[in-house]
Design an enzyme around this catalytic site. Structure first.
Site, short mmCIF file in Angstrom:
data_model
loop_
_atom_site.label_atom_id
_atom_site.label_comp_id
_atom_site.label_asym_id
_atom_site.label_seq_id
_atom_site.Cartn_x
_atom_site.Cartn_y
_atom_site.Cartn_z
N TYR A 19 0.89 -1.16 0.00
CA TYR A 19 0.00 0.00 0.00
C TYR A 19 0.93 1.21 0.00
O TYR A 19 1.83 1.30 0.83
CB TYR A 19 -0.87 -0.01 1.26
N LYS A 24 -0.33 14.24 -0.07
CA LYS A 24 -0.95 14.89 -1.23
C LYS A 24 -0.89 16.40 -1.00
O LYS A 24 -1.44 16.90 -0.03
CB LYS A 24 -2.42 14.47 -1.38
N SER A 99 -7.72 10.58 7.35
CA SER A 99 -8.06 9.23 7.76
C SER A 99 -7.15 8.20 7.12
O SER A 99 -6.82 7.19 7.74
CB SER A 99 -9.52 8.93 7.44
N GLU A 100 -6.70 8.42 5.87
CA GLU A 100 -5.82 7.44 5.22
C GLU A 100 -4.54 7.25 6.03
O GLU A 100 -4.12 6.12 6.30
CB GLU A 100 -5.46 7.90 3.80
N GLU A 101 -3.91 8.34 6.43
CA GLU A 101 -2.68 8.26 7.19
C GLU A 101 -2.91 7.60 8.55
O GLU A 101 -2.15 6.73 8.96
CB GLU A 101 -2.07 9.65 7.39
#
Length: 182
Positions: A19, A24, A99-101
């Site tokens: 992953y 970004k 939230s991804e991190e």
């Protein structure tokens, strides 16, 4: 779709080899070296030349999935977590709000067997301003510093940087498309 992912995970182990988590930049910033590395160089070398399968959020998730669910499910389907670190993007509160991190770091710290590959786009002089979780992961796993050329048309898997990254990748399940390139 969730049933397929669960079935694929249980039948084949992990669906993805890694992953890719990367900062970004805000939409008003121009494309950075990070985008070039993540969206062009990593897929070219690790997927096309070496036969690995990467999950890159924004490229590989299914439309209509709830973001947090998609992230959590896909991270659990990966054998490694590649975290891209870039000094010029550290001011964007890397790994603090998104939230991804949060989900990725939680899984890397808690989930057994998930190894982390930290890639520094440029040499980071001090990790003191980084979150403690990143400091811990660097201490535990080390880091690899990008040494390639962002203007090169086709990066070569035989370069020293890619050899270091591949050393940390899981063993290959399938041979690469062309054995001569890796």
């Amino acid at each position: 779709m969730h049933e397929f992912m669960h079935w694929a995970s249980s039948v084949y182990g992990k669906l993805y080899d890694a992953y890719v988590l990367y900062p970004k930049p805000p939409h008003d910033c121009q494309s950075s070296h990070v985008d070039t590395l993540v969206l062009r160089a990593l897929p070219e070398v690790l997927e096309r030349q070496c036969g690995y399968k990467l999950f890159i959020f924004g490229r590989d998730e299914f439309p209509g999935q709830a973001v947090a669910n998609a992230i959590d499910e896909n991270i659990k389907l990966c054998r490694r977590l590649i975290i891209i670190l870039a000094p010029e993007l550290l001011g964007f509160d890397l790994l603090k709000n998104m939230s991804e991190e949060q989900i990725a770091i939680y899984n890397a710290l808690i989930q057994d067997g998930m190894k982390v590959i930290l890639i520094e786009v440029e040499k980071i002089q001090s990790y003191a301003s980084m979150p403690e979780s990143i400091q811990y992961l660097r201490q535990k796993h080390g880091s690899v510093q990008w040494s390639g050329d962002f203007t090169a048309e086709s990066p070569c898997a035989k370069a020293r940087f890619w050899k270091k990254v591949r050393y940390h990748m899981p063993p290959k399940r399938f041979p690469p498309p062309s054995p001569a390139s890796c």
